[in-house]
Motif scaffolding. Structure first.
Motif, PDB file in Angstrom:
ATOM      1  N   SER A   2       4.692   0.786   4.462  1.00  0.00           N
ATOM      2  CA  SER A   2       3.600   1.512   5.095  1.00  0.00           C
ATOM      3  C   SER A   2       2.807   2.346   4.094  1.00  0.00           C
ATOM      4  CB  SER A   2       4.146   2.405   6.207  1.00  0.00           C
ATOM      5  OG  SER A   2       5.074   3.326   5.680  1.00  0.00           O
ATOM      6  N   ARG A   7      -2.229  -0.162   8.099  1.00  0.00           N
ATOM      7  CA  ARG A   7      -2.746  -1.001   9.167  1.00  0.00           C
ATOM      8  C   ARG A   7      -4.245  -0.771   9.323  1.00  0.00           C
ATOM      9  NH1 ARG A   7       0.650   0.225  14.387  1.00  0.00           N
ATOM     10  NH2 ARG A   7      -1.065  -0.995  15.214  1.00  0.00           N
ATOM     11  N   GLN A   9      -8.104  -2.796  11.093  1.00  0.00           N
ATOM     12  CA  GLN A   9      -8.786  -3.879  11.777  1.00  0.00           C
ATOM     13  C   GLN A   9     -10.060  -4.212  11.010  1.00  0.00           C
ATOM     14  OE1 GLN A   9      -7.704  -5.565  14.190  1.00  0.00           O
ATOM     15  NE2 GLN A   9      -6.243  -4.331  15.338  1.00  0.00           N
ATOM     16  N   SER A  24      -4.187 -10.505  12.916  1.00  0.00           N
ATOM     17  CA  SER A  24      -3.783  -9.192  13.400  1.00  0.00           C
ATOM     18  C   SER A  24      -3.556  -8.285  12.207  1.00  0.00           C
ATOM     19  CB  SER A  24      -2.497  -9.301  14.229  1.00  0.00           C
ATOM     20  OG  SER A  24      -1.990  -8.014  14.564  1.00  0.00           O
ATOM     21  N   ASP A  25      -3.533  -6.966  12.472  1.00  0.00           N
ATOM     22  CA  ASP A  25      -3.167  -6.020  11.425  1.00  0.00           C
ATOM     23  C   ASP A  25      -1.665  -5.764  11.416  1.00  0.00           C
ATOM     24  OD1 ASP A  25      -3.071  -4.619  13.802  1.00  0.00           O
ATOM     25  OD2 ASP A  25      -3.975  -2.794  12.989  1.00  0.00           O
ATOM     26  N   LEU A  26      -0.903  -6.528  12.186  1.00  0.00           N
ATOM     27  CA  LEU A  26       0.551  -6.406  12.217  1.00  0.00           C
ATOM     28  C   LEU A  26       1.191  -7.631  11.564  1.00  0.00           C
ATOM     29  CD1 LEU A  26       1.043  -5.140  15.876  1.00  0.00           C
ATOM     30  CD2 LEU A  26       1.139  -3.778  13.775  1.00  0.00           C
ATOM     31  N   PRO A  27       2.220  -7.452  10.735  1.00  0.00           N
ATOM     32  CA  PRO A  27       2.848  -8.594  10.079  1.00  0.00           C
ATOM     33  C   PRO A  27       3.512  -9.568  11.049  1.00  0.00           C
ATOM     34  CG  PRO A  27       4.121  -6.587   9.708  1.00  0.00           C
ATOM     35  CD  PRO A  27       2.823  -6.163  10.324  1.00  0.00           C
ATOM     36  N   SER A  28       3.807  -9.118  12.252  1.00  0.00           N
ATOM     37  CA  SER A  28       4.435  -9.999  13.247  1.00  0.00           C
ATOM     38  C   SER A  28       3.556 -11.187  13.598  1.00  0.00           C
ATOM     39  CB  SER A  28       4.778  -9.212  14.514  1.00  0.00           C
ATOM     40  OG  SER A  28       3.627  -8.589  15.049  1.00  0.00           O
ATOM     41  N   TRP A  43      -2.271 -12.116   8.470  1.00  0.00           N
ATOM     42  CA  TRP A  43      -1.987 -10.682   8.525  1.00  0.00           C
ATOM     43  C   TRP A  43      -3.037  -9.963   7.700  1.00  0.00           C
ATOM     44  CZ3 TRP A  43       2.548  -8.137   5.409  1.00  0.00           C
ATOM     45  CH2 TRP A  43       2.538  -6.755   5.636  1.00  0.00           C
ATOM     46  N   ARG A  45      -4.429  -6.792   6.056  1.00  0.00           N
ATOM     47  CA  ARG A  45      -3.879  -5.520   5.612  1.00  0.00           C
ATOM     48  C   ARG A  45      -4.737  -4.938   4.503  1.00  0.00           C
ATOM     49  NH1 ARG A  45       1.481  -6.879   1.952  1.00  0.00           N
ATOM     50  NH2 ARG A  45       0.443  -8.187   0.405  1.00  0.00           N
TER      51      ARG A  45
END
Length: 223
Positions: A2, A7, A9, A24-28, A43, A45
């Motif tokens: 982090s 994170r 957008q 997405s801005d999430l690694p998931s 992802w 970032r």
């Protein structure tokens, strides 16, 4: 991670996303690569400013390179050893990159159920893999730490790009620097992402490119 990558957008106009690209801005989001119809899981970032400054201060000759096959669990140790043995002298940057690359290996292994990975760190100052193509693999993770990212074409334009190559004048998309993508390869034809390297030859630009695959033979070419 982090403190390294915050994170965020992207504005819609910066990176139009089609129905076969999940971002997405999430690694998931990288786990969505396995969903039917997904050609690219992206992802998005943004790095900490200090990381950008350190990378931007590097000359081409200081960029690390390396290639090895490993289990995901041992990749972090091998990455750290590879970076320590190279020309990069910034100890903090070595630690940051080795940690981040090891994290990406873990994400790739989790998303693709890979028990073994092939890792490549490439310093690039030409057009590398300049022709449009799809990788001869099931899926591949890529990111660019220095310089412009990988270029791809929308699915509806893939046939034209493959046949026309340098004469192709249709729409293009480009992975933003630091964004991480898992792209589909030709082993699953309906998910294959047609792409190429950005054109940088003769511009003075260069790239630090990172890639994770399952080991394949013959070895794949750079993107």
């Amino acid at each position: 991670m982090s403190t390294l990558f915050k994170r965020y957008q992207l504005a819609g106009a910066s990176l139009p996303i089609s129905s076969d690209v999940y971002a997405s801005d999430l690694p998931s989001v990288l786990r969505r690569w396995s969903e039917p119809g997904c050609r690219l899981a992206l992802w998005q970032r943004q790095p900490a400013p200090d990381l950008v400054r350190r990378l931007d201060a590097l000359a081409f000759e200081a960029l690390p390179t390396g290639r090895f096959v490993s289990t995901p669990e041992d990749a972090g140790r091998k990455l750290n050893a590879c970076l320590l043995a190279g020309p990069l002298s910034d100890a903090k940057l070595i630690t940051t990159l080795s940690h981040d690359m090891a994290h990406l290996v873990t994400l790739f292994a989790g998303a693709t159920s890979a028990n073994e990975v092939e890792v490549r760190i490439e310093a690039v100052r030409d057009d590398a893999c300049r022709k449009f193509h799809a990788d001869v693999t099931l899926g591949r993770l890529v990111t660019t730490y220095v310089g412009p990212g990988t270029v791809w074409v929308p699915a509806e334009n893939a046939t034209d790009a493959l046949s026309l190559q340098d004469d192709y004048a249709g729409p293009l998309q480009q992975m933003p620097r630091f964004s991480v993508g898992i792209m589909g390869g030709s082993e699953t034809a309906e998910k294959a992402l047609v792409h190429r390297s950005p054109r940088i030859a003769g511009t003075g630009a260069f790239r630090l490119f990172f890639c994770v695959d399952r080991p394949i033979r013959p070895r794949a070419t750079l993107h």
